[in-house]
Design a protein around this motif. Structure first.
Motif, PDB file in Angstrom:
ATOM      1  N   ALA A  28      66.418  65.703  22.701  1.00  0.00           N
ATOM      2  CA  ALA A  28      66.882  66.562  23.835  1.00  0.00           C
ATOM      3  C   ALA A  28      66.619  68.045  23.208  1.00  0.00           C
ATOM      4  N   ASP A  29      66.626  68.130  21.930  1.00  0.00           N
ATOM      5  CA  ASP A  29      66.515  69.813  21.504  1.00  0.00           C
ATOM      6  C   ASP A  29      65.215  69.995  21.911  1.00  0.00           C
ATOM      7  N   LYS A  30      64.323  69.224  21.794  1.00  0.00           N
ATOM      8  CA  LYS A  30      62.637  69.530  21.812  1.00  0.00           C
ATOM      9  C   LYS A  30      62.217  69.255  23.358  1.00  0.00           C
ATOM     10  N   ASN A  31      62.811  68.127  24.046  1.00  0.00           N
ATOM     11  CA  ASN A  31      62.259  67.565  25.067  1.00  0.00           C
ATOM     12  C   ASN A  31      63.093  67.864  26.454  1.00  0.00           C
ATOM     13  N   LEU A  32      64.315  68.443  26.386  1.00  0.00           N
ATOM     14  CA  LEU A  32      64.729  69.007  27.572  1.00  0.00           C
ATOM     15  C   LEU A  32      64.515  70.262  27.747  1.00  0.00           C
ATOM     16  N   LYS A  33      63.600  70.460  29.096  1.00  0.00           N
ATOM     17  CA  LYS A  33      62.697  71.629  29.008  1.00  0.00           C
ATOM     18  C   LYS A  33      63.053  72.246  30.276  1.00  0.00           C
ATOM     19  N   PHE A  34      63.137  73.713  30.322  1.00  0.00           N
ATOM     20  CA  PHE A  34      63.402  74.452  31.657  1.00  0.00           C
ATOM     21  C   PHE A  34      62.440  75.554  31.839  1.00  0.00           C
ATOM     22  N   THR A  35      61.982  75.884  33.141  1.00  0.00           N
ATOM     23  CA  THR A  35      61.261  76.879  33.306  1.00  0.00           C
ATOM     24  C   THR A  35      61.963  78.057  34.235  1.00  0.00           C
ATOM     25  N   VAL A  36      61.585  79.308  33.877  1.00  0.00           N
ATOM     26  CA  VAL A  36      62.226  80.402  34.360  1.00  0.00           C
ATOM     27  C   VAL A  36      61.675  80.588  36.060  1.00  0.00           C
ATOM     28  N   ASN A  37      62.548  80.710  37.070  1.00  0.00           N
ATOM     29  CA  ASN A  37      61.860  80.866  38.342  1.00  0.00           C
ATOM     30  C   ASN A  37      61.799  82.482  38.544  1.00  0.00           C
ATOM     31  N   ASP A  38      61.534  82.841  39.815  1.00  0.00           N
ATOM     32  CA  ASP A  38      61.184  84.083  40.219  1.00  0.00           C
ATOM     33  C   ASP A  38      62.653  84.911  39.972  1.00  0.00           C
ATOM     34  N   ASP A  39      63.641  84.292  40.040  1.00  0.00           N
ATOM     35  CA  ASP A  39      64.988  84.827  40.049  1.00  0.00           C
ATOM     36  C   ASP A  39      65.575  85.153  38.813  1.00  0.00           C
ATOM     37  N   CYS A  40      64.746  84.614  37.767  1.00  0.00           N
ATOM     38  CA  CYS A  40      65.159  84.504  36.399  1.00  0.00           C
ATOM     39  C   CYS A  40      66.228  83.527  35.861  1.00  0.00           C
ATOM     40  N   ARG A  41      66.090  82.488  36.813  1.00  0.00           N
ATOM     41  CA  ARG A  41      67.232  81.304  36.486  1.00  0.00           C
ATOM     42  C   ARG A  41      66.521  80.178  35.802  1.00  0.00           C
ATOM     43  N   TYR A  42      66.983  79.599  34.989  1.00  0.00           N
ATOM     44  CA  TYR A  42      66.594  78.360  34.444  1.00  0.00           C
ATOM     45  C   TYR A  42      66.756  77.146  35.242  1.00  0.00           C
ATOM     46  N   VAL A  43      65.412  76.408  35.356  1.00  0.00           N
ATOM     47  CA  VAL A  43      65.353  75.410  36.371  1.00  0.00           C
ATOM     48  C   VAL A  43      65.041  73.948  35.523  1.00  0.00           C
ATOM     49  N   VAL A  44      65.770  73.142  35.427  1.00  0.00           N
ATOM     50  CA  VAL A  44      65.053  71.868  34.623  1.00  0.00           C
ATOM     51  C   VAL A  44      63.870  71.370  35.006  1.00  0.00           C
ATOM     52  N   GLU A  45      63.206  71.158  33.892  1.00  0.00           N
ATOM     53  CA  GLU A  45      61.703  70.781  34.183  1.00  0.00           C
ATOM     54  C   GLU A  45      61.407  69.282  33.706  1.00  0.00           C
ATOM     55  N   GLU A  46      61.825  69.220  32.706  1.00  0.00           N
ATOM     56  CA  GLU A  46      61.704  67.637  32.044  1.00  0.00           C
ATOM     57  C   GLU A  46      62.953  67.248  31.293  1.00  0.00           C
ATOM     58  N   VAL A  47      63.208  66.016  31.648  1.00  0.00           N
ATOM     59  CA  VAL A  47      64.546  65.302  31.154  1.00  0.00           C
ATOM     60  C   VAL A  47      64.322  63.961  30.490  1.00  0.00           C
ATOM     61  N   PRO A  48      64.898  64.069  29.185  1.00  0.00           N
ATOM     62  CA  PRO A  48      64.792  62.678  28.377  1.00  0.00           C
ATOM     63  C   PRO A  48      65.809  61.616  29.077  1.00  0.00           C
ATOM     64  N   LYS A  49      65.606  60.735  28.840  1.00  0.00           N
ATOM     65  CA  LYS A  49      66.110  59.547  29.434  1.00  0.00           C
ATOM     66  C   LYS A  49      67.841  59.456  29.243  1.00  0.00           C
ATOM     67  N   GLN A  50      68.136  60.002  28.096  1.00  0.00           N
ATOM     68  CA  GLN A  50      69.736  60.121  27.618  1.00  0.00           C
ATOM     69  C   GLN A  50      70.455  61.051  28.407  1.00  0.00           C
ATOM     70  N   ILE A  51      69.627  62.065  29.003  1.00  0.00           N
ATOM     71  CA  ILE A  51      70.285  63.249  29.531  1.00  0.00           C
ATOM     72  C   ILE A  51      70.703  62.931  31.010  1.00  0.00           C
ATOM     73  N   GLY A  52      71.934  63.032  31.703  1.00  0.00           N
ATOM     74  CA  GLY A  52      72.177  62.831  32.926  1.00  0.00           C
ATOM     75  C   GLY A  52      71.990  64.441  33.673  1.00  0.00           C
ATOM     76  N   ALA A  53      70.621  64.597  33.935  1.00  0.00           N
ATOM     77  CA  ALA A  53      70.383  65.608  34.945  1.00  0.00           C
ATOM     78  C   ALA A  53      69.242  65.254  35.632  1.00  0.00           C
ATOM     79  N   ARG A  54      69.192  65.901  36.617  1.00  0.00           N
ATOM     80  CA  ARG A  54      67.965  65.906  37.807  1.00  0.00           C
ATOM     81  C   ARG A  54      67.084  67.154  37.556  1.00  0.00           C
ATOM     82  N   ALA A  55      65.476  66.697  37.541  1.00  0.00           N
ATOM     83  CA  ALA A  55      64.730  67.688  37.172  1.00  0.00           C
ATOM     84  C   ALA A  55      64.673  68.389  38.584  1.00  0.00           C
ATOM     85  N   GLY A  56      64.604  69.936  38.505  1.00  0.00           N
ATOM     86  CA  GLY A  56      64.642  70.731  39.680  1.00  0.00           C
ATOM     87  C   GLY A  56      65.865  71.314  39.803  1.00  0.00           C
ATOM     88  N   CYS A  57      67.074  70.896  39.145  1.00  0.00           N
ATOM     89  CA  CYS A  57      68.251  71.360  39.402  1.00  0.00           C
ATOM     90  C   CYS A  57      68.284  72.936  38.489  1.00  0.00           C
TER      91      CYS A  57
END
Length: 215
Positions: A28-57
């Motif tokens: 998860a340290d390397k593969n849980l990834k976020f992109t920065v949107n136009d509002d300078c907020r972090y958006v979940v981009e890629e999610v490893p299987k063991q992480i309980g998060a939805r891409a896009g949140c």
């Protein structure tokens, strides 16, 4: 599932894969990834299987270990980072989030660490209850897990603990073993079944069943 429902990721257990059966789990340290949107907020981009998060949140912020769960420190990227992608390790370093070792649960370690909080329209809390039927007067062992979920905006709401107390209170000792519910071999009903299975039609039926394909 609990992390997904609550929108809170306990980073101490970010690489805990005890409930994941497939091999080759991503770090998860390397593969849980976020992109920065136009509002300078972090958006979940890629999610490893063991992480309980939805891409896009969108990440709301984080809570430091030992702090009040409602004290969410907001996360905001700089304008120069718009459109960039960062992983969890880089995000933590930039904003002072502690990742607590390798993220795998070890005996004696505390359950909680810093918590990453996602934005949600409605907040829920969860409590996992583990039950075994033999603890409730039934002469059999059937382990079951039930997820108790309730709507609340208070991250410290402990309603699930009361549900656990109710289930503990309902426990009753096993009064009769499985053998007490079984007919003895000498019983007439058992004797009739045994004779039917050993008869000509019974043996013929068994022979025909043996020819059927096992799909």
């Amino acid at each position: 599932m609990q992390e997904y429902i609550e929108g809170r990721l306990n980073l101490r257990l970010r690489n805990d894969t005890k409930n994941i059966t497939s091999k080759g789990q991503a770090n998860a340290d390397k593969n849980l990834k976020f992109t920065v949107n136009d509002d300078c907020r972090y958006v979940v981009e890629e999610v490893p299987k063991q992480i309980g998060a939805r891409a896009g949140c969108v990440v709301e912020g984080f809570v430091k270990y030992g702090d009040d769960p409602s004290n969410v420190q907001p996360l905001q990227a700089s304008k120069s980072d718009k459109g960039k992608t960062v992983n969890l390790e880089q995000l933590a370093k930039k904003h002072g989030i502690t990742l607590h070792g390798n993220g795998k649960k070890k005996k004696g370690d505390p359950e909680l660490g810093d918590v990453l909080v996602m934005e949600k329209k409605a907040r829920y809390r969860t409590h996992l209850v583990k039950l075994d039927t033999k603890d409730y007067g039934l002469p059999q062992t059937r382990n079951r897990q039930y997820l108790f979920v309730w709507r609340t905006d208070d991250p410290s709401d402990d309603l699930g603990e009361y549900f656990q107390l109710i289930m503990d209170h309902l426990k009753t000792p096993l009064l009769h073993s499985m053998e007490a519910f079984m007919l003895p071999p000498s019983h007439d009903r058992i004797r009739c079944f045994r004779e039917a299975l050993r008869s000509g039609p019974g043996l013929l039926c068994a022979k025909e069943r043996a020819k059927e394909l096992d799909l």
